[in-house]
Design a protein around this motif. Structure first.
Motif, short mmCIF file in Angstrom:
data_model
loop_
_atom_site.label_atom_id
_atom_site.label_comp_id
_atom_site.label_asym_id
_atom_site.label_seq_id
_atom_site.Cartn_x
_atom_site.Cartn_y
_atom_site.Cartn_z
N TRP A 260 3.65 5.09 -17.11
CA TRP A 260 2.72 5.27 -16.23
C TRP A 260 1.80 4.02 -15.86
O TRP A 260 1.29 3.72 -14.93
N SER A 261 1.48 3.05 -17.00
CA SER A 261 0.81 1.98 -16.91
C SER A 261 1.57 0.97 -16.16
O SER A 261 1.17 0.28 -14.91
N LEU A 262 3.02 0.81 -16.25
CA LEU A 262 3.86 -0.17 -15.61
C LEU A 262 3.59 -0.03 -14.02
O LEU A 262 3.73 -0.73 -13.19
N VAL A 263 3.76 1.77 -13.84
CA VAL A 263 3.64 2.01 -12.34
C VAL A 263 2.58 1.64 -11.66
O VAL A 263 2.53 0.87 -10.60
N PHE A 264 1.31 2.16 -12.25
CA PHE A 264 0.10 1.98 -11.65
C PHE A 264 -0.36 0.30 -11.45
O PHE A 264 -0.94 0.02 -10.46
N PHE A 265 -0.07 -0.48 -12.55
CA PHE A 265 -0.44 -1.99 -12.41
C PHE A 265 0.11 -2.63 -11.36
O PHE A 265 -0.25 -3.27 -10.82
N GLU A 266 1.69 -2.27 -11.04
CA GLU A 266 2.38 -2.71 -10.03
C GLU A 266 1.64 -2.20 -8.57
O GLU A 266 1.70 -3.25 -7.84
N VAL A 267 1.40 -1.00 -8.70
CA VAL A 267 0.66 -0.43 -7.46
C VAL A 267 -0.53 -1.36 -7.13
O VAL A 267 -0.85 -1.86 -6.06
N ALA A 268 -1.46 -1.60 -8.19
CA ALA A 268 -2.52 -2.25 -7.98
C ALA A 268 -2.32 -3.75 -7.46
O ALA A 268 -3.01 -4.26 -6.84
N ARG A 269 -1.39 -4.31 -8.15
CA ARG A 269 -0.86 -5.66 -7.77
C ARG A 269 -0.54 -5.74 -6.30
O ARG A 269 -0.89 -6.60 -5.60
N ARG A 270 0.24 -4.65 -5.53
CA ARG A 270 0.62 -4.76 -4.33
C ARG A 270 -0.52 -4.41 -3.58
O ARG A 270 -0.78 -5.14 -2.45
N PHE A 271 -1.37 -3.74 -3.95
CA PHE A 271 -2.82 -3.69 -3.13
C PHE A 271 -3.57 -4.88 -3.00
O PHE A 271 -4.04 -5.38 -2.04
N ALA A 272 -3.57 -5.53 -4.23
CA ALA A 272 -4.30 -7.01 -4.41
C ALA A 272 -3.70 -7.97 -3.38
O ALA A 272 -4.19 -8.68 -2.85
#
Length: 248
Positions: free
Chosen positions: A169-181
């Motif tokens: 889940w960390s891999l998924v949400f870190f990537e989602v946060a990166r895309r938002f940034a």
């Protein structure tokens, strides 16, 4: 009055020259949206890399029989995993205005406990009981059926694998946060181009309409927010009654 004026002048000059007021300092308080999103776009992939390394080190333990190798790989994996804590805190603070950073860290702590400490052990215990029902520990601290538990080694390892994969889940949400940034960075750059590349309120240091990202110091922000007509600065210090009321 002269004493207070001199004190204010001294405070203003000291805060304006302090590193905390430097808008070009990436770790300072006054960070414009472009810099924040740039830092997040660079930091989050590094956090994902650390988590990925942790997963790659702990997954082989599912096939290991020797305790020394098992504990060594587990130690290295958790070392990479816990190395993300500093970057995680910095990312949480970069995602919000400086006035909201305490709440952001509090929310981060709350969610990490809810998703990691409170229901996760119960859920994983339930999964283990389904995969290896004979591996139950009695009140005396020993297995109720040691021989039956030994036969269910595969189920125990599978349950441990489910716990390892929870880090995914960390891999998924870190990537989602990166895309938002990244999206926020593109949006900010497009806005600056429409404005002709002029200096915005963050670069000027006035903090925009609400003053959340400008000014000299965080104390200036809160002082301007909560100052009212009964502020100490409005009292006449030559009048003893006012001084008494202020102290009261």
């Amino acid at each position: 009055h002269d004493h207070n004026q001199n004190h204010t002048t001294t405070t203003s000059s000291s805060t304006s020259s302090s590193p905390i007021a430097n808008t070009t300092n990436p770790m300072g308080l006054n960070i414009d949206p472009t810099t924040r999103n740039t830092l997040l776009s660079s930091l989050l992939p590094r956090l994902n890399l650390l988590v990925l390394l942790a997963v790659l080190f702990v997954l082989p333990t599912l096939l290991m029989q020797q305790a020394a190798f098992f504990l060594s790989f587990l130690f290295l994996g958790w070392t990479f995993l816990f190395a993300t804590q500093t970057g995680l805190m910095v990312s949480a603070m970069l995602t919000v205005d400086r006035a909201h950073r305490p709440n952001a860290l509090a929310f981060l702590t709350l969610t990490s406990h809810i998703l990691g400490d409170v229901p996760a052990p119960i859920a994983l215990g339930w999964i283990k009981d389904r995969l290896a029902p004979e591996c139950r520990i009695g009140e005396d601290g020993d297995f109720e059926d040691p021989e039956g538990c030994a036969e269910e080694e595969e189920g125990v390892r599978l349950g441990l694998g489910v716990a390892y994969l929870w880090m995914g889940w960390s891999l998924v949400f870190f990537e989602v946060a990166r895309r938002f940034a990244k999206r926020g960075l593109v949006r900010t750059e497009a806005k600056e181009e429409r404005n002709g590349g002029g200096e915005d309120e963050y670069q000027r240091g006035d903090g925009g309409k609400d003053g959340r990202e400008g000014g000299n110091d965080v104390a200036d922000y809160y002082h301007s927010r909560f100052q009212n007509e009964h502020s100490i600065d409005n009292y006449d210090y030559e009048n003893e009654d006012d001084v008494h009321d202020t102290q009261t």
